[in-house]
Motif scaffolding. Structure first.
Motif, short mmCIF file in Angstrom:
data_model
loop_
_atom_site.label_atom_id
_atom_site.label_comp_id
_atom_site.label_asym_id
_atom_site.label_seq_id
_atom_site.Cartn_x
_atom_site.Cartn_y
_atom_site.Cartn_z
N ASN A 76 0.83 -1.21 0.00
CA ASN A 76 0.00 0.00 0.00
C ASN A 76 0.86 1.26 0.00
OD1 ASN A 76 -2.82 -0.77 -0.11
ND2 ASN A 76 -2.48 -1.75 1.87
N GLN A 128 -3.33 10.64 -7.82
CA GLN A 128 -4.60 10.00 -7.47
C GLN A 128 -5.00 8.97 -8.53
OE1 GLN A 128 -6.94 13.54 -7.36
NE2 GLN A 128 -6.64 13.92 -5.17
N LEU A 182 -5.57 4.94 -8.16
CA LEU A 182 -6.84 4.33 -8.54
C LEU A 182 -6.63 3.21 -9.56
CD1 LEU A 182 -9.91 4.51 -8.15
CD2 LEU A 182 -9.97 6.12 -10.06
N GLY A 214 -6.12 0.06 -7.96
CA GLY A 214 -7.18 -0.33 -7.04
C GLY A 214 -7.02 0.23 -5.65
N ARG A 215 -6.36 1.38 -5.56
CA ARG A 215 -6.08 1.99 -4.27
C ARG A 215 -6.52 3.45 -4.28
NH1 ARG A 215 -5.50 -2.64 -3.81
NH2 ARG A 215 -3.86 -3.84 -2.74
N LEU A 216 -6.47 4.07 -3.10
CA LEU A 216 -6.84 5.47 -2.93
C LEU A 216 -5.66 6.24 -2.35
CD1 LEU A 216 -9.05 7.81 -2.54
CD2 LEU A 216 -9.29 6.90 -0.21
N LEU A 274 -0.94 4.43 0.60
CA LEU A 274 -2.17 4.21 -0.14
C LEU A 274 -3.19 3.52 0.76
CD1 LEU A 274 -0.81 3.00 -3.60
CD2 LEU A 274 -1.46 5.32 -2.91
N ALA A 320 -9.43 1.33 -2.13
CA ALA A 320 -10.28 2.17 -2.97
C ALA A 320 -11.68 2.25 -2.38
CB ALA A 320 -10.34 1.60 -4.39
N HIS A 371 -15.65 2.24 -2.47
CA HIS A 371 -16.72 1.64 -3.26
C HIS A 371 -18.08 2.27 -2.97
CE1 HIS A 371 -14.36 -1.50 -5.16
NE2 HIS A 371 -13.79 -1.75 -3.99
N SER A 413 -17.76 7.81 3.16
CA SER A 413 -17.19 6.89 2.17
C SER A 413 -16.81 5.60 2.87
CB SER A 413 -15.97 7.52 1.49
OG SER A 413 -14.93 7.75 2.41
N PRO A 430 -14.81 1.63 1.89
CA PRO A 430 -14.25 0.69 0.91
C PRO A 430 -15.06 -0.59 0.76
CG PRO A 430 -12.97 0.64 2.92
CD PRO A 430 -13.95 1.75 3.08
#
Length: 458
Positions: free
Chosen positions: A82, A96, A100, A103-105, A190, A193, A195, A263, A265
């Motif tokens: 991460n 960013q 993404l 598959g990460r934020l 990181l 992500a 969802h 938010s 995940p």
């Protein structure tokens, strides 16, 4: 060279010997080494979106501007660890997007993310709208690479959560605004992500109710509360007047509104239902009087645009006296009430544009007069206005610079609010790392001492 010699607001204009645009850490080191050899000051610059003149050279024209926009590679993404390794000139939006794609934020989010760079974000310890959940830029960094004032490269690019081997050197460069060296790359955290996301615009009776609603939201929704912004009526009215296609989300023109985002995940969470339940409870307890929940990405984006366009609307309206302050969340209502009363006693027709990150105690508190001719005279009394606002912030245990940094704008003002011990420690660190005083001179610190100058003020 002109775009590199003025700040985004147009408040500061400088001069420089040259603008140098390196594309690698090796080239940055070579430039800094050459400047150190010839006693040439260096002003590092990222996306040039700062609000305090921290990336603008002085008027003497002695410095070079070191623009890092070409140093913009994503070096590595380690999804299992991460982490992401990114160069300083990479824009926040590109970072960013890279996260993404894996598959990460990467959660740092600013209105200027399309043009601001991660080097500048770290050098100013940027905050943004998601500090409530993820923290400031400082809390997202695991390792750094930096070029020191003599041209040596410090490679601290370690993606470790635990590394207890002495002083945490990276923290010296984060928030230092390029005065101790030049950040060239970073290892950043990181996160999973997202969802599920839900966004609401909420009318609140007053700032005190907003604080209580924040507490309720956090009790009901936990860490899913990603952002909690407050927007005063004057701020929203400026957006509605100057930004095309803007619409008031609620009837009745509430004096204060909150913009809330949840938010998660987890794909199984119904964030919108959770937000609706919590807001219903808030209405029952009198913390909110009305609300609208976005039912599409487009609607959520429209709500966020109202918040993110406030600064641009103010710029279009004209000059204002701006404050980026923080106080404990519990004291925000007291600050807003006492500051309003003190300012209106001195200037009864002052226009107060207040908005910001109430979830972490950071308010943008900007002042002007509605009539242009009156406003010119009012802006001329900036020092008096600052004294009222900043002294109150200090009394309430706050800071006169929450997330924008000091730069040139608050370099001298900070002397009133930091102790002699604090300023002495800062100057000692500056002298130890940059004895010639060549790194971004005139920013953050009021005085420095160059080699051979002792304690002479220069």
């Amino acid at each position: 060279m002109a775009p590199y010699l003025t700040d985004w607001r147009g408040r500061y204009r400088g001069a420089a010997r040259a603008v140098v645009r390196p594309a690698s850490t090796h080239e940055v080191a070579a430039v800094v080494s050459l400047c150190a050899e010839h006693d040439v000051p260096v002003v590092p610059q990222g996306g040039n979106t700062g609000l305090c003149g921290g990336a603008t050279p002085g008027v003497d024209g002695e410095a070079i501007v070191l623009a890092l926009g070409r140093l913009n590679r994503i070096r590595e993404v380690d999804a299992d660890n991460n982490t992401i390794v990114v160069e300083a000139g990479c824009t926040l939006a590109a970072l960013q997007a890279a996260a993404l794609g894996a598959g990460r934020l990467f959660p740092l989010s600013l209105a200027s993310e399309g043009s601001c760079t991660i080097g500048g974000n770290l050098s100013t310890n940027a905050g943004g709208v998601q500090v409530l959940r993820y923290g400031n830029a400082r809390e997202l960094v695991l390792g750094l690479e930096a070029v020191l004032p003599d041209g040596r490269v410090w490679n601290g690019l370690r993606g470790l959560r635990k590394d207890n081997t002495g002083y945490d050197l990276k923290q010296l460069f984060i928030g230092a605004e390029g005065t101790l060296g030049i950040i060239t790359a970073a290892v950043l955290k990181l996160f999973p992500a997202i969802h599920q996301r839900a966004t609401a615009w909420v009318a609140v009776p007053d700032p005190g109710a907003a604080v209580r609603l924040l507490g309720l939201m956090r009790r009901q929704c936990g860490d899913r509360v990603t952002a909690f912004e407050i927007v005063g009526r004057s701020a929203l009215d400026l957006v509605l007047a100057h930004i095309p296609d803007s619409r008031d989300p609620l009837p009745g023109r509430p004096e204060w509104s909150a913009l809330i985002e949840l938010s998660d995940p987890a794909e199984t969470t119904d964030a919108a239902a959770l937000l609706e339940t919590a807001l219903s409870r808030g209405v029952e307890e009198g913390f909110a009087s009305d609300a609208v929940i976005a039912n599409s990405i487009a609607q959520a984006s429209a709500l966020w645009a109202l918040r993110e366009n406030i600064s641009e609307a103010q710029r279009l309206e004209g000059v204002s006296i701006k404050h980026d302050v923080s106080v404990p969340v519990s004291r925000i209502p007291e600050f807003l009430e006492r500051a309003r009363d003190a300012l209106r006693q001195a200037w009864p027709d002052v226009r107060i544009v207040a908005f910001g990150h109430i979830g972490d105690g950071n308010l943008h508190y900007n002042l002007s007069k509605p009539a242009a001719e009156d406003n010119t005279a009012f802006v001329g009394r900036t020092n008096e206005v600052n004294r009222i606002v900043h002294d109150l912030v200090a009394v309430l245990g706050g800071s006169i610079s929450a997330e924008h940094g000091l730069g040139q704008l608050k370099r001298d003002e900070i002397l009133r609010y930091k102790t002699g011990v604090e300023m002495g420690l800062m100057r000692s660190i500056k002298r130890a790392l940059d004895p010639k005083g060549l790194m971004n001179p005139g920013k953050v610190l009021d005085v420095i001492a160059r080699a051979g100058c002792g304690d002479e003020q220069i």
